[in-house]
Design a protein around this motif. Structure first.
Motif, PDB file in Angstrom:
ATOM      1  N   THR A   2     -16.498 -45.106 -17.700  1.00 50.36           N
ATOM      2  CA  THR A   2     -15.655 -43.918 -17.776  1.00 50.36           C
ATOM      3  C   THR A   2     -16.287 -42.904 -18.722  1.00 50.36           C
ATOM      4  O   THR A   2     -17.204 -43.230 -19.494  1.00 50.36           O
ATOM      5  CB  THR A   2     -14.257 -44.277 -18.299  1.00 50.36           C
ATOM      6  OG1 THR A   2     -14.382 -44.747 -19.652  1.00 50.36           O
ATOM      7  CG2 THR A   2     -13.610 -45.352 -17.444  1.00 50.36           C
ATOM      8  N   ALA A   4     -14.953 -41.749 -21.348  1.00 53.79           N
ATOM      9  CA  ALA A   4     -14.707 -42.222 -22.715  1.00 53.79           C
ATOM     10  C   ALA A   4     -15.724 -43.283 -23.124  1.00 53.79           C
ATOM     11  O   ALA A   4     -16.213 -43.292 -24.264  1.00 53.79           O
ATOM     12  CB  ALA A   4     -13.290 -42.771 -22.823  1.00 53.79           C
ATOM     13  N   GLU A   5     -16.055 -44.197 -22.197  1.00 57.23           N
ATOM     14  CA  GLU A   5     -17.027 -45.251 -22.516  1.00 57.23           C
ATOM     15  C   GLU A   5     -18.415 -44.670 -22.745  1.00 57.23           C
ATOM     16  O   GLU A   5     -19.137 -45.110 -23.657  1.00 57.23           O
ATOM     17  CB  GLU A   5     -17.056 -46.274 -21.379  1.00 57.23           C
ATOM     18  CG  GLU A   5     -15.815 -47.157 -21.323  1.00 57.23           C
ATOM     19  CD  GLU A   5     -15.802 -48.054 -20.107  1.00 57.23           C
ATOM     20  OE1 GLU A   5     -15.381 -49.214 -20.236  1.00 57.23           O
ATOM     21  OE2 GLU A   5     -16.216 -47.605 -19.015  1.00 57.23           O
ATOM     22  N   THR A   7     -19.047 -41.693 -23.810  1.00 61.17           N
ATOM     23  CA  THR A   7     -18.964 -40.967 -25.087  1.00 61.17           C
ATOM     24  C   THR A   7     -19.150 -41.917 -26.259  1.00 61.17           C
ATOM     25  O   THR A   7     -19.889 -41.628 -27.210  1.00 61.17           O
ATOM     26  CB  THR A   7     -17.613 -40.243 -25.203  1.00 61.17           C
ATOM     27  OG1 THR A   7     -17.464 -39.334 -24.106  1.00 61.17           O
ATOM     28  CG2 THR A   7     -17.532 -39.452 -26.505  1.00 61.17           C
ATOM     29  N   ARG A   8     -18.488 -43.081 -26.212  1.00 60.86           N
ATOM     30  CA  ARG A   8     -18.652 -44.058 -27.289  1.00 60.86           C
ATOM     31  C   ARG A   8     -20.085 -44.584 -27.342  1.00 60.86           C
ATOM     32  O   ARG A   8     -20.642 -44.794 -28.420  1.00 60.86           O
ATOM     33  CB  ARG A   8     -17.658 -45.205 -27.107  1.00 60.86           C
ATOM     34  CG  ARG A   8     -16.220 -44.843 -27.438  1.00 60.86           C
ATOM     35  CD  ARG A   8     -15.336 -46.080 -27.535  1.00 60.86           C
ATOM     36  NE  ARG A   8     -15.160 -46.736 -26.251  1.00 60.86           N
ATOM     37  CZ  ARG A   8     -14.196 -46.435 -25.385  1.00 60.86           C
ATOM     38  NH1 ARG A   8     -13.319 -45.488 -25.668  1.00 60.86           N
ATOM     39  NH2 ARG A   8     -14.083 -47.095 -24.247  1.00 60.86           N
ATOM     40  N   THR A  13     -19.250 -36.158 -28.803  1.00 64.74           N
ATOM     41  CA  THR A  13     -17.912 -35.573 -28.728  1.00 64.74           C
ATOM     42  C   THR A  13     -17.672 -35.090 -27.312  1.00 64.74           C
ATOM     43  O   THR A  13     -18.467 -34.303 -26.776  1.00 64.74           O
ATOM     44  CB  THR A  13     -17.766 -34.388 -29.706  1.00 64.74           C
ATOM     45  OG1 THR A  13     -18.039 -34.841 -31.032  1.00 64.74           O
ATOM     46  CG2 THR A  13     -16.355 -33.806 -29.647  1.00 64.74           C
ATOM     47  N   LEU A  14     -16.595 -35.550 -26.688  1.00 69.61           N
ATOM     48  CA  LEU A  14     -16.324 -35.255 -25.281  1.00 69.61           C
ATOM     49  C   LEU A  14     -15.546 -33.954 -25.138  1.00 69.61           C
ATOM     50  O   LEU A  14     -14.525 -33.744 -25.802  1.00 69.61           O
ATOM     51  CB  LEU A  14     -15.531 -36.411 -24.665  1.00 69.61           C
ATOM     52  CG  LEU A  14     -15.080 -36.245 -23.216  1.00 69.61           C
ATOM     53  CD1 LEU A  14     -16.283 -36.095 -22.286  1.00 69.61           C
ATOM     54  CD2 LEU A  14     -14.219 -37.442 -22.791  1.00 69.61           C
ATOM     55  N   HIS A  21     -10.377 -36.402 -16.871  1.00 63.83           N
ATOM     56  CA  HIS A  21      -9.696 -37.006 -18.006  1.00 63.83           C
ATOM     57  C   HIS A  21     -10.605 -38.104 -18.552  1.00 63.83           C
ATOM     58  O   HIS A  21     -11.633 -38.433 -17.956  1.00 63.83           O
ATOM     59  CB  HIS A  21      -8.329 -37.564 -17.610  1.00 63.83           C
ATOM     60  CG  HIS A  21      -8.374 -38.496 -16.433  1.00 63.83           C
ATOM     61  ND1 HIS A  21      -8.691 -39.831 -16.536  1.00 63.83           N
ATOM     62  CD2 HIS A  21      -8.147 -38.267 -15.110  1.00 63.83           C
ATOM     63  CE1 HIS A  21      -8.665 -40.392 -15.354  1.00 63.83           C
ATOM     64  NE2 HIS A  21      -8.333 -39.469 -14.454  1.00 63.83           N
ATOM     65  N   GLU A  22     -10.259 -38.691 -19.673  1.00 66.65           N
ATOM     66  CA  GLU A  22     -11.153 -39.625 -20.352  1.00 66.65           C
ATOM     67  C   GLU A  22     -11.499 -40.847 -19.500  1.00 66.65           C
ATOM     68  O   GLU A  22     -12.567 -41.432 -19.666  1.00 66.65           O
ATOM     69  CB  GLU A  22     -10.540 -40.079 -21.680  1.00 66.65           C
ATOM     70  CG  GLU A  22     -10.539 -39.012 -22.752  1.00 66.65           C
ATOM     71  CD  GLU A  22     -10.168 -39.569 -24.115  1.00 66.65           C
ATOM     72  OE1 GLU A  22      -9.747 -40.754 -24.170  1.00 66.65           O
ATOM     73  OE2 GLU A  22     -10.303 -38.840 -25.113  1.00 66.65           O
ATOM     74  N   GLU A  23     -10.615 -41.208 -18.596  1.00 67.65           N
ATOM     75  CA  GLU A  23     -10.869 -42.392 -17.779  1.00 67.65           C
ATOM     76  C   GLU A  23     -11.553 -42.048 -16.451  1.00 67.65           C
ATOM     77  O   GLU A  23     -11.736 -42.933 -15.605  1.00 67.65           O
ATOM     78  CB  GLU A  23      -9.553 -43.130 -17.519  1.00 67.65           C
ATOM     79  CG  GLU A  23      -8.882 -43.640 -18.793  1.00 67.65           C
ATOM     80  CD  GLU A  23      -9.810 -44.489 -19.646  1.00 67.65           C
ATOM     81  OE1 GLU A  23     -10.413 -45.439 -19.093  1.00 67.65           O
ATOM     82  OE2 GLU A  23      -9.959 -44.199 -20.850  1.00 67.65           O
ATOM     83  N   SER A  79     -17.642 -31.723 -17.242  1.00 73.09           N
ATOM     84  CA  SER A  79     -17.393 -32.366 -18.527  1.00 73.09           C
ATOM     85  C   SER A  79     -18.703 -32.538 -19.279  1.00 73.09           C
ATOM     86  O   SER A  79     -19.753 -32.808 -18.687  1.00 73.09           O
ATOM     87  CB  SER A  79     -16.741 -33.736 -18.317  1.00 73.09           C
ATOM     88  OG  SER A  79     -15.431 -33.589 -17.822  1.00 73.09           O
TER      89      SER A  79
END
Length: 467
Positions: A2, A4-5, A7-8, A13-14, A21-23, A79
């Motif tokens: 995803t 979010a994943e 980004t980590r 910074t997303l 969306h993050e997912e 994104s």
């Protein structure tokens, strides 16, 4: 993964687009080239010397990319993850993806390095492994801080083999790249003068190549050239790390060795000996030096469970190692051997010997030579050696191109025994005009230089002209 994943994984910074969306998932190609983008792809906006990847974020979005990794936010409908260093983020993402695939599947990872032969060996190995299962290997010579991670990021859930070619632009680079994958097998082909100028000498080059052996996971295997003392010395490092060693070479002590080597115009014939068994090999790749690359590929494949008989049979289907690497062009009338993608003193010498070996009585040997790059303070002496070797191998014509190779020309005319044996041109265009009128039936022509000299395109033009 995803958004979010990812980004980590890259530590950024997303900044979400209006529709994400993050997912939201990303599951496509990851590349620094916007032309490679498609639906779901990730574009890494790498600043460059000539242009800036941030200028192409919009084009990547139009092509369907789902995400851009950037160093500053760009006005584009996609994104974006903002990071301090896009190339470092690319590496972190590659490390995360390889680790995930490895944890969930049967992925086995091979790292290959050496002053010469990396690209040929990884291509030969990839040909062997592709019949065993899904295999990822680099395109061309994708072996630097961008190309290696881009290749690593092509692994998928079902990938069985990842073959990484690891180049070194400076001390510590191989260690950094190998740390991304922690190879199960690390193969070191040779230590020579290629890039020695960037390292300060061959001793520093040896230390840099040793970084791969140091990165192999404990319980893994180092595949080492038994004929190269500098590579053989790496066995001590392997032992310290609990890494086994498999040897390849021409000598009697190698686990996988070659005997009865014969060079012909259509390739190289030899017998591969493993554990007392003998396997005839007819390798269509030109050049005796490629026997060592074939031995390395067979040795690695054996560690991965491929039988020698299967490995040899698959090698015999390979026609060329790579474009611009001992690539036969032209025709039987005038044969062009285009080997101008890369050059070092070792590979230059090997190529000159190969063309001399395959030239029949009554045919002429013609060497079209440019500069070898990255040799530092040894550049002058090494270019002298090449000029002398070309004369001593009795090349009837030696055509030298570019001011960086002028020492080669001067050495050739100093050693030469008659006027006109060697000629010099500043540009490839001038040399092409000369060669188009000079070459005749029966000529065997080697075109050889480092990539930076650009003679590979001259080789292509000559091949087309005499096809």
């Amino acid at each position: 993964m995803t958004l979010a994943e990812v980004t980590r994984a890259v530590g950024g910074t997303l900044h979400l687009s209006a529709t994400d969306h993050e997912e939201s998932p990303v599951e496509g190609v990851v590349d620094t080239d916007s032309r490679e983008m498609g639906p779901g792809s990730v574009f890494v906006a790498k600043p460059g010397d000539v242009t800036d990847g941030h200028l192409f974020v919009g084009a990547a979005a139009e092509a369907g990319a789902a995400l851009a990794i950037v160093e500053r936010v760009v006005d584009a409908p996609i994104s974006q993850i903002v990071v301090a260093d896009a190339v470092a983020a690319l590496a972190r993402l590659a490390q995360e993806v390889v680790a995930r695939v490895r944890a969930s599947g049967q992925l086995q990872v091979v790292g290959i390095t050496g002053s010469n032969g990396k690209t040929t060996t990884k291509n030969l190995l990839a040909r062997i492994l592709q019949d065993e299962g899904p295999t990822v290997a680099p395109r061309a010579s994708f072996n630097n801080e961008v190309g290696a991670p881009v290749t690593m990021l092509r692994v998928a859930a079902d990938t069985r083999f990842l073959v990484s070619e690891l180049g070194a632009s400076r001390p510590g680079r191989i260690a950094e790249l190998a740390a991304l994958i922690t190879p199960d097998i690390g193969a070191v082909l040779m230590v020579g003068l290629a890039h020695a100028g960037g390292f300060g000498g061959v001793d520093a080059t040896q230390k840099a190549k040793t970084e791969l052996v140091q990165a192999v996971r404990p319980g893994g295997v180092a595949v080492l050239n038994a004929d190269d003392p500098r590579v053989a010395a790496m066995a001590a490092v392997a032992a310290e790390r609990g890494v086994a060693v498999r040897w390849f070479g021409r000598g009697p002590d190698a686990d996988v060795r070659a005997e009865d080597v014969e060079v012909t115009a259509s390739g190289t014939v030899c017998t591969i000996v493993v554990g007392g068994e003998r396997f005839p090999l007819r390798l269509r790749v030109l050049g005796e030096h490629h026997v060592m690359n074939a031995l390395a590929a067979v040795t690695i494949a054996g560690v991965l469970g491929v039988s020698t008989a299967d490995a040899v049979a698959r090698l015999e289907t390979v026609e060329i190692a790579e474009r611009w690497r001992m690539q036969p062009l032209g025709s039987d009338r005038v044969r062009i051997i285009n080997d101008a993608y890369n050059a070092s003193p070792d590979s230059m010498s090997a190529a000159l010997r190969t063309v001399a070996q395959i030239t029949e009585p009554g045919q002429r040997k013609v060497a079209v030579l440019g500069a070898m790059s990255e040799l530092g303070e040894q550049a002058g002496e090494e270019h002298d050696r090449v000029g002398l070797q070309a004369v001593r191998l009795r090349y009837e014509r030696i055509v030298v191109i570019g001011s960086a190779a002028r020492r080669l020309y001067l050495a050739a005319i100093s050693e030469g025994s008659w006027d006109g044996e060697a000629v010099f041109f500043e540009t490839a265009d001038e040399a092409f005009d000369y060669l188009r009128g000079e070459l005749r039936d029966g000529d065997r022509v080697l075109v050889k230089s480092s990539n930076s000299a650009g003679l590979r395109f001259l080789g292509d033009r000559l091949g087309e002209s005499f096809s």
